[in-house]
Structures are given as structure tokens and as C-alpha cells.
Design a protein around this motif. Sequence first.
Motif, mmCIF file in Angstrom:
data_model
loop_
_atom_site.group_PDB
_atom_site.id
_atom_site.type_symbol
_atom_site.label_atom_id
_atom_site.label_comp_id
_atom_site.label_asym_id
_atom_site.label_seq_id
_atom_site.Cartn_x
_atom_site.Cartn_y
_atom_site.Cartn_z
ATOM 1 N N GLY A 136 -34.836 7.597 20.319
ATOM 2 C CA GLY A 136 -34.358 6.935 19.255
ATOM 3 C C GLY A 136 -33.289 8.127 18.562
ATOM 4 O O GLY A 136 -32.210 7.851 17.983
ATOM 5 N N ALA A 137 -34.074 9.035 18.553
ATOM 6 C CA ALA A 137 -33.026 10.371 17.964
ATOM 7 C C ALA A 137 -33.797 11.484 18.479
ATOM 8 O O ALA A 137 -35.078 11.820 18.473
ATOM 9 C CB ALA A 137 -32.917 10.296 16.479
ATOM 10 N N VAL A 138 -32.748 12.666 18.401
ATOM 11 C CA VAL A 138 -33.447 14.063 18.578
ATOM 12 C C VAL A 138 -32.935 14.849 17.339
ATOM 13 O O VAL A 138 -31.895 14.946 16.951
ATOM 14 C CB VAL A 138 -32.789 14.722 20.014
ATOM 15 N N ILE A 139 -34.141 15.620 16.956
ATOM 16 C CA ILE A 139 -33.594 16.451 15.783
ATOM 17 C C ILE A 139 -33.324 17.643 16.357
ATOM 18 O O ILE A 139 -34.310 18.562 16.652
ATOM 19 C CB ILE A 139 -34.950 16.518 14.535
ATOM 20 N N VAL A 140 -31.813 18.183 16.122
ATOM 21 C CA VAL A 140 -31.385 19.614 16.719
ATOM 22 C C VAL A 140 -32.123 20.463 15.967
ATOM 23 O O VAL A 140 -31.547 20.597 14.469
ATOM 24 C CB VAL A 140 -29.869 19.266 17.009
ATOM 25 N N PRO A 159 -25.429 8.825 25.978
ATOM 26 C CA PRO A 159 -25.289 9.693 24.766
ATOM 27 C C PRO A 159 -26.810 9.355 23.797
ATOM 28 O O PRO A 159 -27.680 8.683 24.156
ATOM 29 C CB PRO A 159 -24.195 8.548 23.814
ATOM 30 N N VAL A 160 -26.919 10.222 22.852
ATOM 31 C CA VAL A 160 -28.052 10.428 22.157
ATOM 32 C C VAL A 160 -27.563 10.519 20.572
ATOM 33 O O VAL A 160 -26.760 11.364 20.390
ATOM 34 C CB VAL A 160 -28.854 11.598 22.672
ATOM 35 N N ASP A 161 -28.439 10.083 19.918
ATOM 36 C CA ASP A 161 -28.236 10.298 18.447
ATOM 37 C C ASP A 161 -29.103 11.569 18.057
ATOM 38 O O ASP A 161 -30.163 11.618 18.464
ATOM 39 C CB ASP A 161 -28.784 8.774 17.612
ATOM 40 N N VAL A 162 -28.460 12.174 17.137
ATOM 41 C CA VAL A 162 -29.265 13.232 16.580
ATOM 42 C C VAL A 162 -29.043 13.520 15.142
ATOM 43 O O VAL A 162 -28.180 13.135 14.347
ATOM 44 C CB VAL A 162 -28.763 14.682 17.139
ATOM 45 N N LEU A 163 -30.126 14.233 14.545
ATOM 46 C CA LEU A 163 -29.983 14.854 13.123
ATOM 47 C C LEU A 163 -30.065 16.411 13.020
ATOM 48 O O LEU A 163 -30.877 16.990 14.043
ATOM 49 C CB LEU A 163 -31.200 14.297 12.226
ATOM 50 N N VAL A 164 -29.168 17.092 12.346
ATOM 51 C CA VAL A 164 -29.281 18.260 12.120
ATOM 52 C C VAL A 164 -30.495 18.665 11.405
ATOM 53 O O VAL A 164 -30.468 18.448 10.404
ATOM 54 C CB VAL A 164 -28.073 19.035 11.624
ATOM 55 N N ARG A 165 -31.382 19.721 11.649
ATOM 56 C CA ARG A 165 -32.241 20.218 10.959
ATOM 57 C C ARG A 165 -31.794 21.206 10.207
ATOM 58 O O ARG A 165 -31.234 22.303 10.655
ATOM 59 C CB ARG A 165 -33.721 20.687 11.779
ATOM 60 N N GLN A 197 -22.987 24.574 8.670
ATOM 61 C CA GLN A 197 -21.879 24.142 9.034
ATOM 62 C C GLN A 197 -21.133 24.582 10.375
ATOM 63 O O GLN A 197 -20.518 23.347 11.025
ATOM 64 C CB GLN A 197 -21.026 24.602 7.956
ATOM 65 N N GLU A 198 -21.645 25.663 11.056
ATOM 66 C CA GLU A 198 -21.284 25.762 12.396
ATOM 67 C C GLU A 198 -21.766 24.641 13.266
ATOM 68 O O GLU A 198 -21.218 24.341 14.240
ATOM 69 C CB GLU A 198 -21.683 27.413 12.589
ATOM 70 N N ALA A 199 -23.183 24.537 13.003
ATOM 71 C CA ALA A 199 -23.739 23.225 14.013
ATOM 72 C C ALA A 199 -22.897 21.950 13.695
ATOM 73 O O ALA A 199 -22.665 21.465 14.635
ATOM 74 C CB ALA A 199 -25.022 23.065 13.347
ATOM 75 N N PHE A 200 -22.553 21.841 12.568
ATOM 76 C CA PHE A 200 -21.689 20.494 12.662
ATOM 77 C C PHE A 200 -20.409 20.500 13.402
ATOM 78 O O PHE A 200 -20.138 19.609 13.941
ATOM 79 C CB PHE A 200 -21.144 20.164 10.848
ATOM 80 N N ALA A 201 -19.650 21.732 13.161
ATOM 81 C CA ALA A 201 -18.529 21.744 13.767
ATOM 82 C C ALA A 201 -18.817 21.875 15.505
ATOM 83 O O ALA A 201 -17.921 21.163 16.312
ATOM 84 C CB ALA A 201 -17.818 23.237 13.547
#
Length: 447
Positions: A136-140, A159-165, A197-201
Motif C-alpha cells: 500500500g505504501a512505503v515510508i521512505v 509504481p509505488v506510493d510513498v510517504l516521506v519520514r 526538502q532535498e528528499a522532496f526534490a
Amino acid sequence: MKSEHLLDARTGVDAHFPRNAEGHLLIGGVSAVHLALQFGTPLIAYDEGLIRDTIRAFHRVFQEERVPYQISYASKAFCTMAICQLVHEEGLGIDVVSGGELYTALAAGVPASKLHLHGNNKTPEELEYAIESGIGAVIVDNFDEIDLLAELTAKAGRPVDVLVRVAPGVEAHTHDYISTGQQDSKFGFDLASHQVQEAFARLKGVETVRVIGIHAHIGSQIFDVNGFQLLAERMAAVYEQGLRDFELPFSVLNLGGGFGIQYTDEEAPPVADLLRGVIRAAKAAFAARGMAVPTLWIEPGRSIVGPAGVTLYRVGTRKIIPGVRNYVAIDGGMTDNPRLALYGAKYHATLANRLPDVPHRPWSVAGKCCESGDMLIWDLPLADPEPGDLLAVFATGAYTYAMASHYNRIPKPAVVFCRDGEAKLVVRRETWADVARLDEPLREPGP
């Protein structure tokens, strides 16, 4: 007992477990004495009805607060096929932190879409397994993982859905070993040094990854809502930036778990009040920015299974040192519950076969391992225990079986679920042969 009271810890750690006419402890309506006779000891017995009612009480708080939400059970607290099936039946997702936990949840029949994968060092094999399963999601958790995910999702064509930790720099008032939200942590992207912010980019440039939100977890065994209030404010700012500056398709804010439970007779605030405070903090933080609150995810583990578990031990030997201390030894210890040895955890316990007997002096409960540090409870008020008595230790449903080891080659205990006077074996007791089953001899033993 009505479910609205089940998140209120002020009634006493053993309040959910009554006694029968013989003065024996009841767990889910089953006599602890009968459980020990049928399944042996050590035995971890869960009140299944209490688990289910607690989950329903969590749902009700969210529904009363009228916010979109998802509750995911943090399976690291206690992961077996039976508990995965139970929480799925009650409408929860499941957080897993290893290939083994992922395998267990899938083997239990939980759809992969209901699972989320955590971890600060996910192996390529674990990520491949998650991707192929349709997680369902990977928490990066870090930059290396972003690179690995980009490679593996492209290779799989899925593709995979992710959340940024996010490591938000919020320190919970708990033990150092179970604090996770401070800046100096192995978990997540550091907010203060702009790693988030770098992870978002970087993630924005990965075509096979969809960033659906952000995640943070500030620790465990938390009773104070203040840390969550600060967390909500910081995460709302990060969320807004991800939407505005990076145009990421956010829809989820995951505020983690860590809700504390009562282990002794010391008072503790109701978990319902803490959860309500967390939700309202998120509402306020987003309202202050003129934004609708996103779908709120939380990850309770201990607060779901901890209070429902009772470990039963058989009393063995005793040692009285006049003027110093009284020791009573049990047939388990740090192999099935290392929490005192790890971080000084405290418990309440009683003699399950002698509930009417009044405690009149302290006894320190020692385990059977060849370690001076193998202690379960220091200076517990008890009626004088006798060999063969049954000791019940309360609130052992979380991080006991999950942390059990084979130190001294001691087999792991059995686990049962009890409900409406019936007991169901959900984990078989290991044997001495089980402990050695993966061994390979240096040479074939002689006659």
C-alpha cells in the motif's frame, strides 16, 4: 464492559481481568489456572474482546472528530498471523518493518494494499518483495532508499506510493531508547538541515514513485499531548511546502503512534484523551494555514495489544536474604520479556490462583536465565508465593513475545487468545528440538 471505557487507563492495570468464585484470575472469561493446565507456562494470554473493543474505541474518536483517517496497527508490538487477521477484521491497516512481518501479514490473508513498510535500512530483497506484493505504501527513510526505490520500481515496472519520514526535532518525554523524533536519530530526513526538502526534490524526479504524504513518529509510551501539538504545527508547515513549492500530490499526514499505556497502578491519562488531543492539534495547525486537514494516519501498537496481554508463569524456587531481599523465581524471564533488562520497565503482577490473599511483603521476581540481570519485577508486594503458584504479569501484550529470544536455548512460550470463556491457541509452544532445528553439526554425531 462498554468500549467507551477501554481507553481510560485510570481504573487500574488489572481492572479488566475479574476473578471467579474460586479466587482465580479470569482472562477473556477463561480461568488462568485452567489456561496454565491446558497450555503450560510461560503462557501469554490475550483478552481478544478487549483488543477488539479498544480498536473500536479508536475508530469512534476519529468519527466523533469528523476527520478523514486511517488507523494502522504497528505490528512490531506483536506480530502473528492471528493478530494480523484480527486487526484487519476490525478495519485497520498494518505497518510492517521487515520482510518477516510483511510475510506474516500476507500469509494471514491481509491484502498488500492495506500494508505499509517502515524501516531505516530496508534491504533490496525486502523492497522487491513489497513492490511485487503491491504494498500500500512505503515510508521512505533516507536518500539511499530513494535511489534503491527508483531502481527497483523501474525494474519491476510497478509504481509505488510513498510517504516521506521526517525527523521533526520534537523530543518526546520518554526513555532515550524509545524516542525517535529528535534531530539526533537514525530515523527519517532531518528537518533542521533541509534534508526533507532535498528528499522532496529527488522523489519528484522519480516517475515510478508517487509521494502521497509525510510521516513522523516522536517516540513511544507518551502521555503528554504537547509533543504532538508541536509535531502537528511543524508537519503542517512541511505539508504546505510540499504542496506549494514541489507540487507533490499530498493527501496524507501520518503522525505516528506512541500512545502510552498503564503498566503499574500509578495513574495514567486516558489514551482517548491523548488521541483526541492529537486530532485537534492537527485540525488547528491546518486551519491556521487556511488548509483543510488531510487524511490523518496513526500507528498504534502497544495501546491496542499491550493492556490485553497477561503472561502466566509457574513459581519455582525462592531465596530469602534476611534484611536484604526476597527472591521468587519463575519459569520464564528475559527470554520472553527483556523489557526490564533493556530499559527498566515496570510491571504489576499477582498470584493468579490466590487473588484473595493479601500481599504483606515485597518479593523480587527473578527469571531462570544464567544472568544476574534476568529480573522481571523488583520488590513486588505479594502474598508469600509457594512453588507451583501461578504468577500473572499484566500489560505484557506488547514487546514481549515480539522481543522473545532463545538465550540459554530456552524455547519461546505459547500464545492464546481468550474470548467469551473460550481459549484459542494462536502460537504453539516451542520445544527443545525446535530451538535446535536449524543447527548443522560440524560432523555427524557418533554412537
